[in-house]
Design a protein around this motif. Structure first.
Motif, PDB file in Angstrom:
ATOM      1  N   VAL A   1      13.625   8.369   2.718  1.00  9.48           N
ATOM      2  CA  VAL A   1      12.174   7.901   3.438  1.00  9.48           C
ATOM      3  C   VAL A   1      12.730   6.593   4.332  1.00  9.48           C
TER       4      VAL A   1
ATOM      5  N   PHE B   1      12.431   3.639   7.394  1.00  8.35           N
ATOM      6  CA  PHE B   1      11.447   2.975   8.173  1.00  8.35           C
ATOM      7  C   PHE B   1      11.991   2.538   9.535  1.00  8.35           C
TER       8      PHE B   1
ATOM      9  N   TYR C   1      10.893  -4.631   8.734  1.00  3.56           N
ATOM     10  CA  TYR C   1      10.980  -4.657   7.176  1.00  3.56           C
ATOM     11  C   TYR C   1      12.407  -5.270   6.644  1.00  3.56           C
TER      12      TYR C   1
ATOM     13  N   ALA D   1       4.974  -1.958   3.746  1.00  6.26           N
ATOM     14  CA  ALA D   1       4.593  -0.848   4.557  1.00  6.26           C
ATOM     15  C   ALA D   1       3.162  -0.395   4.151  1.00  6.26           C
ATOM     16  N   PRO D   2       2.141  -0.242   4.980  1.00  8.47           N
ATOM     17  CA  PRO D   2       0.872   0.213   4.469  1.00  8.47           C
ATOM     18  C   PRO D   2       0.836   1.620   3.638  1.00  8.47           C
ATOM     19  N   GLU D   3       1.855   2.402   4.000  1.00 14.93           N
ATOM     20  CA  GLU D   3       1.802   3.666   3.291  1.00 14.93           C
ATOM     21  C   GLU D   3       2.485   3.574   2.090  1.00 14.93           C
ATOM     22  N   MET D   4       3.036   2.596   1.495  1.00 10.66           N
ATOM     23  CA  MET D   4       3.875   2.701   0.382  1.00 10.66           C
ATOM     24  C   MET D   4       3.171   3.100  -0.938  1.00 10.66           C
ATOM     25  N   GLY D   5       1.765   2.819  -0.957  1.00 13.39           N
ATOM     26  CA  GLY D   5       1.008   3.214  -2.061  1.00 13.39           C
ATOM     27  C   GLY D   5       1.177   4.863  -2.098  1.00 13.39           C
ATOM     28  N   ASP D   6       0.794   5.502  -0.829  1.00  9.54           N
ATOM     29  CA  ASP D   6       0.905   6.805  -0.975  1.00  9.54           C
ATOM     30  C   ASP D   6       2.504   7.405  -1.070  1.00  9.54           C
ATOM     31  N   ILE D   7       3.082   6.938  -0.730  1.00  2.00           N
ATOM     32  CA  ILE D   7       4.697   7.252  -0.872  1.00  2.00           C
ATOM     33  C   ILE D   7       5.089   7.238  -2.389  1.00  2.00           C
TER      34      ILE D   7
ATOM     35  N   ARG E   1       2.923   7.358  -4.970  1.00  3.44           N
ATOM     36  CA  ARG E   1       2.066   8.335  -5.560  1.00  3.44           C
ATOM     37  C   ARG E   1       2.631   9.831  -5.409  1.00  3.44           C
ATOM     38  N   GLN E   2       3.065  10.104  -4.297  1.00  3.30           N
ATOM     39  CA  GLN E   2       3.480  11.451  -3.832  1.00  3.30           C
ATOM     40  C   GLN E   2       4.817  11.513  -4.526  1.00  3.30           C
TER      41      GLN E   2
END
Length: 367
Positions: free
Chosen positions: A333, A335, A341, A349-355, A357-358
Motif C-alpha cells: 500500500v 501513499f 506522511y 491517512a483518513p483511509e487507514m481504518g478501512d485499510i 479492516r480489509q
C-alpha cells in the motif's frame, strides 16, 4: 591644432584611468589585508570540519566498533524527555495498563496494554487486575514493535495505538531492552528475544484470540525476524503489517540521510557497513520474509526520507516473487508523497481504518 588637443586629452584620460586602476588595486589589496584573519579563520574551520567528517569520524568508528549499535538503535535519543511511562493516561490512552516482564535475569522490559475502545464505552474503566483476563474476550490483538529512538510513548506511536484501539483491537507494545524504562542494552538478538518473549506471554493468555504483528521502521526488521522464528516453530501469527520497512540493514544504512557525507568515500563499506556485521546487526528482512507464511501488508510513503520508498518496494518484490502454495499473499500500500506522511505519519491517512479492516478480513478469508 585639433590633433594636438586630442592627443593631450587622451593622455590625460589615460593618466586618470591609470591612477584609478592603481587606486582600485590598492583598495582591493587593503581589503584582503584587512580581512586576512577572517579568511584564515574560515579556511581553518572548513579544513577542520572536512577532516572530522572524512578522516576523524571514520577513524573513530573503525577503532570503536561499539559505536555502531548506538547509532543504529539510537535508544539514548528519547523524545519527549522526562516522561512517566508508568502512566499511559498521561499520553491520552484511556483504559491502558503499564507492566513489566522479566525476559532474563538482568533484562526487564516495560510494556503497555491498551484495551479495545468498545470495552471502555460499554463498561467504563476496567480494573487493572482484570486486563490479562480480558485478553480472552475474543477481541483480536495487535503486538506493536517500534522503530529506533524514542520510546513506546513517542507521539506517532501513541496515535497508532489509539487508532487500533478505536478499531476494537487489543494493543500490546513494549520498549525493547535499553529503551524507555526497560533495562539492558539493545542488540539484534536481544530485541528479537524481547519480542519473542512478549509474543509467547500473550499466547499463554489469549486462548483462541488471534495475534497480529505490526512493525515500524527498525521494528519491521524485528517483526520479520520474529515472524520467521515463529513460523519455523509452527506458531504462525494471524497476519503481519510492515510500516516503512527496509529490505536489509546494509541497504538501510547506505541510504540513511546520516550516511550521505560518507558514501563517496572509497572505504565506506569497510568502515561503516562491515562494522555493522561485526556487531551482529544484519536485520536481513529480505531473507527472513521467505519463511513468513501469513498474509503480509507493507505500508510505505513515497516521501519517506529515512527509509527510502524503494527499499520497501524491494522487500515487497522479494516477498511477492517467493510466495508458494504454503504461504499467504503479500500486498503493498503506497501513499503519495504530496500527502506529507513521510516516515512516521502514515497513521494520519483518513483511509487507514478501512485499510486495517480489509487487511484483517483478507487474513481471515485466507485461513
Amino acid at each position: 591644432m585639433d590633433s594636438q588637443n586630442s592627443k593631450s586629452k587622451k593622455g590625460k584620460r589615460n593618466t586618470r584611468e591609470g591612477k584609478e586602476n592603481i587606486a582600485s588595486k590598492g583598495t582591493v589589496l587593503r581589503y584582503f589585508q584587512e580581512h586576512i584573519p577572517h579568511f584564515l579563520f574560515t579556511a581553518k574551520i572548513t579544513t577542520l570540519t572536512l577532516f572530522l567528517i572524512y578522516i576523524g569520524i571514520p577513524i573513530f568508528v573503525r577503532s570503536n566498533p561499539w559505536i555502531m549499535p548506538r547509532v543504529v538503535f539510537a535508544n539514548l535519543l528519547r523524545w519527549p524527555p522526562f516522561v512517566n511511562l508508568s502512566s499511559p493516561a498521561d499520553f491520552g490512552l484511556v483504559n491502558a495498563r503499564h507492566f513489566f516482564l522479566d525476559v532474563e535475569d538482568d533484562v526487564r522490559i516495560g510494556a503497555w496494554h491498551v484495551l479495545p475502545k468498545s470495552m471502555h464505552e460499554e463498561r467504563g474503566l476496567v480494573p487493572l487486575d482484570s486486563f490479562e483476563k480480558e485478553l480472552k474476550n475474543g477481541k483480536k490483538v495487535f503486538l506493536y514493535l517500534h522503530g529506533n529512538s524514542g520510546t513506546r510513548g513517542s507521539h506517532h506511536r501513541v496515535q497508532l495505538y489509539k487508532l487500533l484501539a478505536s478499531l476494537d483491537f487489543h494493543v500490546i507494545t513494549i520498549d525493547y531492552r535499553g529503551y524507555g524504562d526497560s533495562s539492558g542494552t539493545p542488540s539484534e538478538e536481544g530485541v528479537v528475544k524481547d519480542s519473542y518473549f512478549i509474543y509467547k506471554w500473550l499466547k499463554q493468555r489469549i486462548g483462541d484470540t488471534k495475534i497480529f504483528l505490526w512493525g515500524h521502521s527498525l521494528g519491521t526488521g524485528v517483526t520479520t525476524k520474529l515472524a520467521k522464528i515463529l513460523c519455523n516453530e509452527g506458531d504462525h501469527p494471524a497476519g503481519i503489517v510492515l510500516e516503512s520497512p527496509f529490505n536489509n540493514m546494509i541497504d538501510a544504512a547506505t541510504h540513511h540521510p546520516f550516511s550521505l557525507p560518507f558514501r563517496m568515500l572509497p572505504w565506506f563499506d569497510w568502515i561503516f557497513l562491515k562494522s555493522l556485521g561485526e556487531q551482529g546487526i544484519y536485520f536481513k528482512s529480505d531473507e527472513s520474509i521467505l519463511s513468513v507464511t501469513p498474509h503480509i501488508m507493507i505500508l510505505h510513503a513515497e516521501d519517506d526520507l529515512i527509509v527510502p520508498f524503494d527499499l520497501g518496494q524491494k522487500l515487497y518484490l522479494k516477498a511477492k516473487a517467493t510466495r508458494t502454495a504454503y504461504t499467504k499473499n503479500v500486498e503493498f500500500v503506497a501513499f503519495k508523497g504530496d500527502l506529507g506522511y513521510g516516515h512516521k505519519l502514515i497513521y494520519q491517512a483518513p483511509e487507514m481504518g478501512d485499510i486495517v479492516r480489509q487487511f484483517i478480513q483478507k487474513c481471515e478469508n485466507s485461513d
